[in-house]
Design a protein around this motif. Structure first.
Motif, PDB file in Angstrom:
ATOM      1  N   ILE A   1       0.882  -1.163   0.000  1.00 45.79           N
ATOM      2  CA  ILE A   1       0.000   0.000   0.000  1.00 45.79           C
ATOM      3  C   ILE A   1       0.919   1.212   0.000  1.00 45.79           C
ATOM      4  O   ILE A   1       1.913   1.202   0.731  1.00 45.79           O
ATOM      5  CB  ILE A   1      -0.879   0.012   1.283  1.00 45.79           C
ATOM      6  N   PRO A   2       0.647   2.250  -0.786  1.00 48.97           N
ATOM      7  CA  PRO A   2       1.492   3.435  -0.693  1.00 48.97           C
ATOM      8  C   PRO A   2       1.602   3.909   0.764  1.00 48.97           C
ATOM      9  O   PRO A   2       0.598   4.100   1.440  1.00 48.97           O
ATOM     10  CB  PRO A   2       0.766   4.462  -1.564  1.00 48.97           C
ATOM     11  N   GLY A   3       2.815   3.997   1.237  1.00 56.05           N
ATOM     12  CA  GLY A   3       3.047   4.359   2.634  1.00 56.05           C
ATOM     13  C   GLY A   3       3.179   3.157   3.553  1.00 56.05           C
ATOM     14  O   GLY A   3       3.587   3.283   4.700  1.00 56.05           O
ATOM     15  N   MET A   4       2.823   1.988   3.055  1.00 54.79           N
ATOM     16  CA  MET A   4       2.932   0.731   3.801  1.00 54.79           C
ATOM     17  C   MET A   4       3.413  -0.336   2.814  1.00 54.79           C
ATOM     18  O   MET A   4       2.636  -1.182   2.374  1.00 54.79           O
ATOM     19  CB  MET A   4       1.586   0.340   4.432  1.00 54.79           C
ATOM     20  N   PRO A   5       4.684  -0.294   2.438  1.00 50.37           N
ATOM     21  CA  PRO A   5       5.178  -1.180   1.371  1.00 50.37           C
ATOM     22  C   PRO A   5       5.101  -2.667   1.681  1.00 50.37           C
ATOM     23  O   PRO A   5       5.111  -3.484   0.762  1.00 50.37           O
ATOM     24  CB  PRO A   5       6.627  -0.734   1.181  1.00 50.37           C
ATOM     25  N   ASN A   6       4.983  -3.026   2.947  1.00 51.85           N
ATOM     26  CA  ASN A   6       4.860  -4.437   3.328  1.00 51.85           C
ATOM     27  C   ASN A   6       3.422  -4.814   3.665  1.00 51.85           C
ATOM     28  O   ASN A   6       3.184  -5.824   4.315  1.00 51.85           O
ATOM     29  CB  ASN A   6       5.777  -4.735   4.517  1.00 51.85           C
TER      30      ASN A   6
ATOM     31  N   GLN B   1      -3.644   5.145   4.535  1.00 55.55           N
ATOM     32  CA  GLN B   1      -4.425   5.830   3.509  1.00 55.55           C
ATOM     33  C   GLN B   1      -5.856   6.134   3.952  1.00 55.55           C
ATOM     34  O   GLN B   1      -6.632   6.705   3.200  1.00 55.55           O
ATOM     35  CB  GLN B   1      -4.428   4.999   2.219  1.00 55.55           C
ATOM     36  N   LEU B   2      -6.186   5.800   5.188  1.00 56.42           N
ATOM     37  CA  LEU B   2      -7.505   6.103   5.742  1.00 56.42           C
ATOM     38  C   LEU B   2      -7.442   7.495   6.356  1.00 56.42           C
ATOM     39  O   LEU B   2      -6.627   7.752   7.247  1.00 56.42           O
ATOM     40  CB  LEU B   2      -7.867   5.047   6.791  1.00 56.42           C
ATOM     41  N   ASP B   3      -8.276   8.404   5.875  1.00 56.06           N
ATOM     42  CA  ASP B   3      -8.204   9.780   6.379  1.00 56.06           C
ATOM     43  C   ASP B   3      -8.960   9.934   7.703  1.00 56.06           C
ATOM     44  O   ASP B   3      -9.506   8.963   8.235  1.00 56.06           O
ATOM     45  CB  ASP B   3      -8.658  10.786   5.314  1.00 56.06           C
ATOM     46  N   ASP B   4      -8.981  11.143   8.224  1.00 49.65           N
ATOM     47  CA  ASP B   4      -9.618  11.406   9.522  1.00 49.65           C
ATOM     48  C   ASP B   4     -11.124  11.149   9.515  1.00 49.65           C
ATOM     49  O   ASP B   4     -11.734  10.980  10.571  1.00 49.65           O
ATOM     50  CB  ASP B   4      -9.351  12.845   9.973  1.00 49.65           C
ATOM     51  N   ASP B   5     -11.727  11.136   8.332  1.00 50.01           N
ATOM     52  CA  ASP B   5     -13.160  10.841   8.209  1.00 50.01           C
ATOM     53  C   ASP B   5     -13.409   9.377   7.869  1.00 50.01           C
ATOM     54  O   ASP B   5     -14.517   9.003   7.488  1.00 50.01           O
ATOM     55  CB  ASP B   5     -13.785  11.740   7.135  1.00 50.01           C
ATOM     56  N   ASN B   6     -12.356   8.537   7.992  1.00 51.07           N
ATOM     57  CA  ASN B   6     -12.427   7.103   7.668  1.00 51.07           C
ATOM     58  C   ASN B   6     -12.781   6.855   6.210  1.00 51.07           C
ATOM     59  O   ASN B   6     -13.507   5.921   5.887  1.00 51.07           O
ATOM     60  CB  ASN B   6     -13.392   6.356   8.594  1.00 51.07           C
ATOM     61  N   LEU B   7     -12.244   7.692   5.337  1.00 51.44           N
ATOM     62  CA  LEU B   7     -12.417   7.520   3.897  1.00 51.44           C
ATOM     63  C   LEU B   7     -11.062   7.197   3.292  1.00 51.44           C
ATOM     64  O   LEU B   7     -10.039   7.739   3.721  1.00 51.44           O
ATOM     65  CB  LEU B   7     -12.988   8.793   3.268  1.00 51.44           C
ATOM     66  N   CYS B   8     -11.056   6.340   2.283  1.00 51.54           N
ATOM     67  CA  CYS B   8      -9.819   5.920   1.636  1.00 51.54           C
ATOM     68  C   CYS B   8      -9.305   7.013   0.697  1.00 51.54           C
ATOM     69  O   CYS B   8     -10.020   7.462  -0.194  1.00 51.54           O
ATOM     70  CB  CYS B   8     -10.060   4.631   0.849  1.00 51.54           C
ATOM     71  N   ARG B   9      -8.059   7.403   0.908  1.00 46.39           N
ATOM     72  CA  ARG B   9      -7.441   8.411   0.045  1.00 46.39           C
ATOM     73  C   ARG B   9      -7.139   7.848  -1.353  1.00 46.39           C
ATOM     74  O   ARG B   9      -6.893   8.600  -2.282  1.00 46.39           O
ATOM     75  CB  ARG B   9      -6.137   8.901   0.668  1.00 46.39           C
ATOM     76  N   LEU B  10      -7.119   6.517  -1.475  1.00 46.70           N
ATOM     77  CA  LEU B  10      -6.785   5.873  -2.756  1.00 46.70           C
ATOM     78  C   LEU B  10      -8.008   5.415  -3.531  1.00 46.70           C
ATOM     79  O   LEU B  10      -7.872   4.858  -4.616  1.00 46.70           O
ATOM     80  CB  LEU B  10      -5.872   4.663  -2.506  1.00 46.70           C
ATOM     81  N   PHE B  11      -9.193   5.625  -2.995  1.00 43.13           N
ATOM     82  CA  PHE B  11     -10.411   5.137  -3.634  1.00 43.13           C
ATOM     83  C   PHE B  11     -10.463   5.622  -5.080  1.00 43.13           C
ATOM     84  O   PHE B  11     -10.306   6.799  -5.365  1.00 43.13           O
ATOM     85  CB  PHE B  11     -11.652   5.609  -2.874  1.00 43.13           C
TER      86      PHE B  11
ATOM     87  N   LYS C   1      -8.316   5.110  -7.390  1.00 39.91           N
ATOM     88  CA  LYS C   1      -6.998   5.355  -7.979  1.00 39.91           C
ATOM     89  C   LYS C   1      -6.319   4.027  -8.301  1.00 39.91           C
ATOM     90  O   LYS C   1      -6.531   3.028  -7.614  1.00 39.91           O
ATOM     91  CB  LYS C   1      -6.129   6.167  -7.018  1.00 39.91           C
ATOM     92  N   PRO C   2      -5.470   4.007  -9.331  1.00 34.99           N
ATOM     93  CA  PRO C   2      -4.827   2.751  -9.736  1.00 34.99           C
ATOM     94  C   PRO C   2      -3.880   2.178  -8.686  1.00 34.99           C
ATOM     95  O   PRO C   2      -3.664   0.969  -8.671  1.00 34.99           O
ATOM     96  CB  PRO C   2      -4.075   3.115 -11.016  1.00 34.99           C
ATOM     97  N   GLU C   3      -3.347   2.992  -7.803  1.00 29.85           N
ATOM     98  CA  GLU C   3      -2.431   2.478  -6.784  1.00 29.85           C
ATOM     99  C   GLU C   3      -3.137   1.821  -5.595  1.00 29.85           C
ATOM    100  O   GLU C   3      -2.509   1.247  -4.721  1.00 29.85           O
ATOM    101  CB  GLU C   3      -1.459   3.569  -6.305  1.00 29.85           C
ATOM    102  N   ARG C   4      -4.450   1.857  -5.588  1.00 26.24           N
ATOM    103  CA  ARG C   4      -5.214   1.172  -4.537  1.00 26.24           C
ATOM    104  C   ARG C   4      -5.023  -0.335  -4.715  1.00 26.24           C
ATOM    105  O   ARG C   4      -5.173  -0.861  -5.823  1.00 26.24           O
ATOM    106  CB  ARG C   4      -6.687   1.532  -4.663  1.00 26.24           C
ATOM    107  N   PRO C   5      -4.690  -1.062  -3.648  1.00 26.19           N
ATOM    108  CA  PRO C   5      -4.502  -2.514  -3.771  1.00 26.19           C
ATOM    109  C   PRO C   5      -5.752  -3.206  -4.323  1.00 26.19           C
ATOM    110  O   PRO C   5      -6.878  -2.844  -3.969  1.00 26.19           O
ATOM    111  CB  PRO C   5      -4.223  -2.967  -2.338  1.00 26.19           C
TER     112      PRO C   5
END
Length: 85
Positions: free
Chosen positions: A20-25, A35-45, A47-51
């Protein structure tokens, strides 16, 4: 069932083995995804880099229960069952 906006249980309770971007392992179970923001929303939703595993997750009443709290409990239980089985 549609995801509950701001739930984020699927981004906290289960482990994710994919990078995961920011969590390579990936991320361990019970750890909040970076990638979970303060509102519990995915910052990668959307996007192609989302697992892929995240994109494939589908909300279901059996897994998500009736509330965010139930979703955390149910997903944690499934994670534990997967590790012990």
């Amino acid at each position: 069932m549609k995801c509950r906006i701001g739930c984020g249980a699927c981004c906290i309770a289960p482990s994710i083995s994919s990078p995961i971007p920011g969590m390579p392992n990936g991320k361990p179970a019970g750890v909040r995804c970076v990638q979970l923001d303060d509102d519990n929303l995915c910052r990668l939703f959307g996007k192609p880099e989302r697992p892929a595993v995240c994109g494939e997750f589908s909300a279901d009443r059996e897994i998500c229960g009736e509330s965010r709290e139930q979703a955390i409990i149910l997903l944690t239980s499934l994670e534990e069952d997967t590790r012990s089985g």
